[in-house]
Design a protein around this motif. Structure first.
Motif, PDB file in Angstrom:
ATOM      1  N   TYR A   2       0.840  -1.199   0.000  1.00 46.63           N
ATOM      2  CA  TYR A   2       0.000   0.000   0.000  1.00 46.63           C
ATOM      3  C   TYR A   2       0.875   1.248   0.000  1.00 46.63           C
ATOM      4  CZ  TYR A   2      -4.250   2.653   0.884  1.00 46.63           C
ATOM      5  OH  TYR A   2      -5.304   3.522   0.774  1.00 46.63           O
ATOM      6  N   CYS A  21      -7.496  12.782   0.661  1.00 42.66           N
ATOM      7  CA  CYS A  21      -8.066  11.512   0.177  1.00 42.66           C
ATOM      8  C   CYS A  21      -7.842  10.397   1.189  1.00 42.66           C
ATOM      9  CB  CYS A  21      -7.447  11.132  -1.164  1.00 42.66           C
ATOM     10  SG  CYS A  21      -7.931  12.184  -2.536  1.00 42.66           S
ATOM     11  N   GLU A  25     -10.658   8.354   3.148  1.00 51.48           N
ATOM     12  CA  GLU A  25     -10.699   6.886   3.128  1.00 51.48           C
ATOM     13  C   GLU A  25     -10.869   6.340   4.542  1.00 51.48           C
ATOM     14  OE1 GLU A  25      -7.969   3.257   1.380  1.00 51.48           O
ATOM     15  OE2 GLU A  25      -6.955   4.942   2.362  1.00 51.48           O
ATOM     16  N   GLN A  30     -14.759   4.346   2.367  1.00 56.23           N
ATOM     17  CA  GLN A  30     -14.697   4.195   0.917  1.00 56.23           C
ATOM     18  C   GLN A  30     -13.265   3.857   0.517  1.00 56.23           C
ATOM     19  OE1 GLN A  30     -16.062   7.579  -1.243  1.00 56.23           O
ATOM     20  NE2 GLN A  30     -18.129   7.469  -0.447  1.00 56.23           N
ATOM     21  N   THR A  31     -13.116   3.200  -0.626  1.00 58.81           N
ATOM     22  CA  THR A  31     -11.781   2.852  -1.091  1.00 58.81           C
ATOM     23  C   THR A  31     -11.086   4.067  -1.701  1.00 58.81           C
ATOM     24  OG1 THR A  31     -12.629   2.105  -3.224  1.00 58.81           O
ATOM     25  CG2 THR A  31     -12.375   0.427  -1.495  1.00 58.81           C
ATOM     26  N   LEU A  32      -9.770   4.082  -1.595  1.00 59.52           N
ATOM     27  CA  LEU A  32      -8.975   5.204  -2.062  1.00 59.52           C
ATOM     28  C   LEU A  32      -9.202   5.487  -3.543  1.00 59.52           C
ATOM     29  CD1 LEU A  32      -6.862   7.334  -1.373  1.00 59.52           C
ATOM     30  CD2 LEU A  32      -5.091   5.625  -1.863  1.00 59.52           C
ATOM     31  N   ASP A  33      -9.307   4.453  -4.350  1.00 61.08           N
ATOM     32  CA  ASP A  33      -9.502   4.659  -5.780  1.00 61.08           C
ATOM     33  C   ASP A  33     -10.799   5.417  -6.058  1.00 61.08           C
ATOM     34  OD1 ASP A  33     -10.699   2.163  -4.874  1.00 61.08           O
ATOM     35  OD2 ASP A  33     -11.112   1.665  -6.962  1.00 61.08           O
ATOM     36  N   ARG A  34     -11.862   5.062  -5.367  1.00 63.74           N
ATOM     37  CA  ARG A  34     -13.144   5.737  -5.590  1.00 63.74           C
ATOM     38  C   ARG A  34     -13.092   7.198  -5.154  1.00 63.74           C
ATOM     39  NH1 ARG A  34     -17.492   1.074  -4.872  1.00 63.74           N
ATOM     40  NH2 ARG A  34     -16.714  -0.144  -6.614  1.00 63.74           N
ATOM     41  N   PHE A  51      -2.455   1.135 -10.087  1.00 64.94           N
ATOM     42  CA  PHE A  51      -2.848   0.041  -9.199  1.00 64.94           C
ATOM     43  C   PHE A  51      -2.460  -1.312  -9.783  1.00 64.94           C
ATOM     44  CE2 PHE A  51      -6.305   2.931  -7.368  1.00 64.94           C
ATOM     45  CZ  PHE A  51      -5.553   3.225  -6.246  1.00 64.94           C
ATOM     46  N   ALA A 102     -12.738  -1.864 -10.002  1.00 63.92           N
ATOM     47  CA  ALA A 102     -12.674  -1.655  -8.556  1.00 63.92           C
ATOM     48  C   ALA A 102     -11.694  -2.651  -7.927  1.00 63.92           C
ATOM     49  CB  ALA A 102     -14.059  -1.809  -7.949  1.00 63.92           C
ATOM     50  N   PHE A 104     -10.155  -2.855  -5.217  1.00 66.89           N
ATOM     51  CA  PHE A 104     -10.206  -3.142  -3.786  1.00 66.89           C
ATOM     52  C   PHE A 104     -11.531  -3.741  -3.330  1.00 66.89           C
ATOM     53  CE2 PHE A 104      -7.078   0.336  -4.252  1.00 66.89           C
ATOM     54  CZ  PHE A 104      -5.946  -0.408  -3.919  1.00 66.89           C
ATOM     55  N   ASP A 105     -12.441  -4.019  -4.251  1.00 67.60           N
ATOM     56  CA  ASP A 105     -13.701  -4.691  -3.918  1.00 67.60           C
ATOM     57  C   ASP A 105     -13.495  -6.196  -4.022  1.00 67.60           C
ATOM     58  OD1 ASP A 105     -15.048  -2.362  -3.457  1.00 67.60           O
ATOM     59  OD2 ASP A 105     -16.177  -2.373  -5.325  1.00 67.60           O
TER      60      ASP A 105
END
Length: 131
Positions: A2, A21, A25, A30-34, A51, A102, A104-105
């Motif tokens: 990470y 950000c 998070e 919520q995930t960092l990418d979103r 990523f 996504a 991290f989902d």
């Protein structure tokens, strides 16, 4: 790992915006990418490429010429695929490559593995290309 992602992002996003950000998070779950995408700090394809490189995933900018494997179409409810924006792009030797925007989902990928009875290999692809 990470930390490596954060280092790569720090080269592209001003420090105070990246800190905002990371705080969002931690506070929101919520995930960092979103969060980064919602704030429009980096184009999605560039973010996914970062990523992919750091997570060891394949990145594809589009899905032109890809045919969804029959096993995916037969076993995965369309609502599931649409809800999680996932699409099977290749099945080989008990492994299904699945396009996702996504990274991290993980729960939908676990559910997908169960639905298919196959190991899942994520491929990062921009959301619009999957849709």
């Amino acid at each position: 790992m990470y930390d490596l992602i954060i280092d790569k992002l720090a080269a592209r996003i001003p420090a105070e915006k990246l800190d905002d950000c990371l705080k969002a998070e931690a506070d929101s779950g919520q995930t960092l990418d979103r969060i980064i995408l919602r704030k429009g700090l980096i184009p999605e394809d560039e973010l996914l490429a970062i990523f992919a490189e750091e997570l060891g995933y394949e990145f594809r900018p589009d899905l032109e010429g890809v045919k969804v494997p029959d096993v995916f179409a037969e076993r995965v409810p369309i609502e599931f695929a649409r809800n999680y924006n996932l699409i099977g792009i290749e099945e080989k030797n008990g492994v299904m490559k699945v396009a996702t925007s996504a990274p991290f989902d993980v729960y939908p990928m676990d559910d997908l593995s169960t639905l298919l009875g196959l190991e899942i290999d994520p491929v990062l692809v921009p959301r619009g290309a999957i849709t």
